[in-house]
Design a protein around this motif. Structure first.
Motif, PDB file in Angstrom:
ATOM      1  N   UNK A   1       1.049  -1.230  -0.012  1.00  0.00           N
ATOM      2  CA  UNK A   1      -0.139  -0.037  -0.056  1.00  0.00           C
ATOM      3  C   UNK A   1       0.950   1.183  -0.177  1.00  0.00           C
ATOM      4  N   UNK A   2       0.301   2.125  -0.953  1.00  0.00           N
ATOM      5  CA  UNK A   2       0.934   3.606  -0.663  1.00  0.00           C
ATOM      6  C   UNK A   2      -0.038   4.854  -0.283  1.00  0.00           C
ATOM      7  N   UNK A   3       0.281   5.279   0.924  1.00  0.00           N
ATOM      8  CA  UNK A   3      -0.520   6.326   1.376  1.00  0.00           C
ATOM      9  C   UNK A   3      -0.056   7.599   1.171  1.00  0.00           C
ATOM     10  N   UNK A   4      -0.716   8.535   0.581  1.00  0.00           N
ATOM     11  CA  UNK A   4      -0.476   9.883   0.124  1.00  0.00           C
ATOM     12  C   UNK A   4      -1.195  10.869   0.839  1.00  0.00           C
ATOM     13  N   UNK A   5      -0.646  11.534   1.782  1.00  0.00           N
ATOM     14  CA  UNK A   5      -1.081  12.671   2.661  1.00  0.00           C
ATOM     15  C   UNK A   5      -1.639  13.685   1.998  1.00  0.00           C
ATOM     16  N   UNK A   6      -2.981  13.954   1.810  1.00  0.00           N
ATOM     17  CA  UNK A   6      -3.294  15.414   0.797  1.00  0.00           C
ATOM     18  C   UNK A   6      -3.535  16.589   1.856  1.00  0.00           C
ATOM     19  N   UNK A   7      -3.801  16.378   3.207  1.00  0.00           N
ATOM     20  CA  UNK A   7      -4.010  17.583   4.186  1.00  0.00           C
ATOM     21  C   UNK A   7      -4.182  16.959   5.516  1.00  0.00           C
ATOM     22  N   UNK A   8      -3.682  17.504   6.492  1.00  0.00           N
ATOM     23  CA  UNK A   8      -3.657  17.418   7.955  1.00  0.00           C
ATOM     24  C   UNK A   8      -2.369  16.929   8.280  1.00  0.00           C
ATOM     25  N   UNK A   9      -2.263  16.310   9.506  1.00  0.00           N
ATOM     26  CA  UNK A   9      -0.959  15.527   9.813  1.00  0.00           C
ATOM     27  C   UNK A   9      -1.405  14.557  11.098  1.00  0.00           C
ATOM     28  N   UNK A  10      -0.644  13.695  11.131  1.00  0.00           N
ATOM     29  CA  UNK A  10      -0.790  12.674  12.237  1.00  0.00           C
ATOM     30  C   UNK A  10       0.521  11.818  12.460  1.00  0.00           C
ATOM     31  N   UNK A  11       0.061  10.498  12.913  1.00  0.00           N
ATOM     32  CA  UNK A  11       1.313   9.626  13.230  1.00  0.00           C
ATOM     33  C   UNK A  11       0.879   8.296  12.559  1.00  0.00           C
ATOM     34  N   UNK A  12       1.986   7.664  12.080  1.00  0.00           N
ATOM     35  CA  UNK A  12       1.809   6.337  11.343  1.00  0.00           C
ATOM     36  C   UNK A  12       2.446   5.232  11.820  1.00  0.00           C
ATOM     37  N   UNK A  13       1.954   3.890  11.994  1.00  0.00           N
ATOM     38  CA  UNK A  13       2.633   2.987  12.526  1.00  0.00           C
ATOM     39  C   UNK A  13       2.663   1.856  11.622  1.00  0.00           C
ATOM     40  N   UNK A  14       3.972   1.303  11.619  1.00  0.00           N
ATOM     41  CA  UNK A  14       4.172   0.140  10.864  1.00  0.00           C
ATOM     42  C   UNK A  14       4.815  -0.904  11.682  1.00  0.00           C
ATOM     43  N   UNK A  15       4.433  -2.031  12.081  1.00  0.00           N
ATOM     44  CA  UNK A  15       4.833  -3.107  12.932  1.00  0.00           C
ATOM     45  C   UNK A  15       4.719  -2.086  14.288  1.00  0.00           C
ATOM     46  N   UNK A  16       6.199  -2.140  14.690  1.00  0.00           N
ATOM     47  CA  UNK A  16       6.465  -1.390  15.841  1.00  0.00           C
ATOM     48  C   UNK A  16       7.182  -0.079  15.810  1.00  0.00           C
ATOM     49  N   UNK A  17       7.183   0.358  14.685  1.00  0.00           N
ATOM     50  CA  UNK A  17       7.952   1.750  14.311  1.00  0.00           C
ATOM     51  C   UNK A  17       6.693   2.907  14.076  1.00  0.00           C
TER      52      UNK A  17
END
Length: 136
Positions: free
Chosen positions: A63-79
């Motif tokens: 999967x490829x996520x493209x952030x268009x607006x806003x901000x946040x946190x992303x988690x992949x496994x334990x990172x």
């Protein structure tokens, strides 16, 4: 909840829209509206403080996520890492993933899902410049 609408469709193309992204809410998958056969695309929004209510992984598709607006946190496994407008995150198969909105505005993103390792030719290795009357 926003709804994707098919606007134009022929044997050779499909044109669909979720409408104005500034008012888009929820999650919408594009495949059925466009008849796509090579990937799944979805539009998603998360309001302030919200996160996807589950972790998930894929067996065959990255999967490829493209952030268009806003901000946040992303988690992949334990990172865990910060994301914001303009971020692009690729997640490989067999990895758990989730995201959360931490901004005061909604986190709006596109997710493109395709079979990992399937990309053959791309850009100019899969394209040809053609001659055609410009009707634009």
């Amino acid at each position: 909840m926003s709804e994707i609408k098919t606007l134009h469709k022929s044997e050779k193309f499909a044109h669909a829209s979720v409408g104005a992204l500034s008012t888009f809410e929820g999650k919408q998958f594009v495949k059925d509206a466009t008849g796509a056969t090579s990937c799944e695309i979805s539009f998603g929004t998360l309001p302030t403080g919200a996160e996807v209510p589950f972790f998930h992984s894929h067996k065959e598709n990255e999967e490829n996520y493209i952030i268009l607006s806003g901000s946040g946190r992303f988690q992949v496994d334990d990172e865990v890492f910060d994301i914001a407008e303009g971020s692009v995150v690729r997640v490989a198969t067999n990895c758990d993933r989730n995201l959360k909105c931490t901004s005061t505005e909604p986190l709006v993103y596109i997710c493109i899902q395709a079979k990992e390792g399937s990309l053959g030719g791309y850009t100019m290795t899969d394209a040809a410049i053609t001659e055609r009357a410009n009707l634009l």
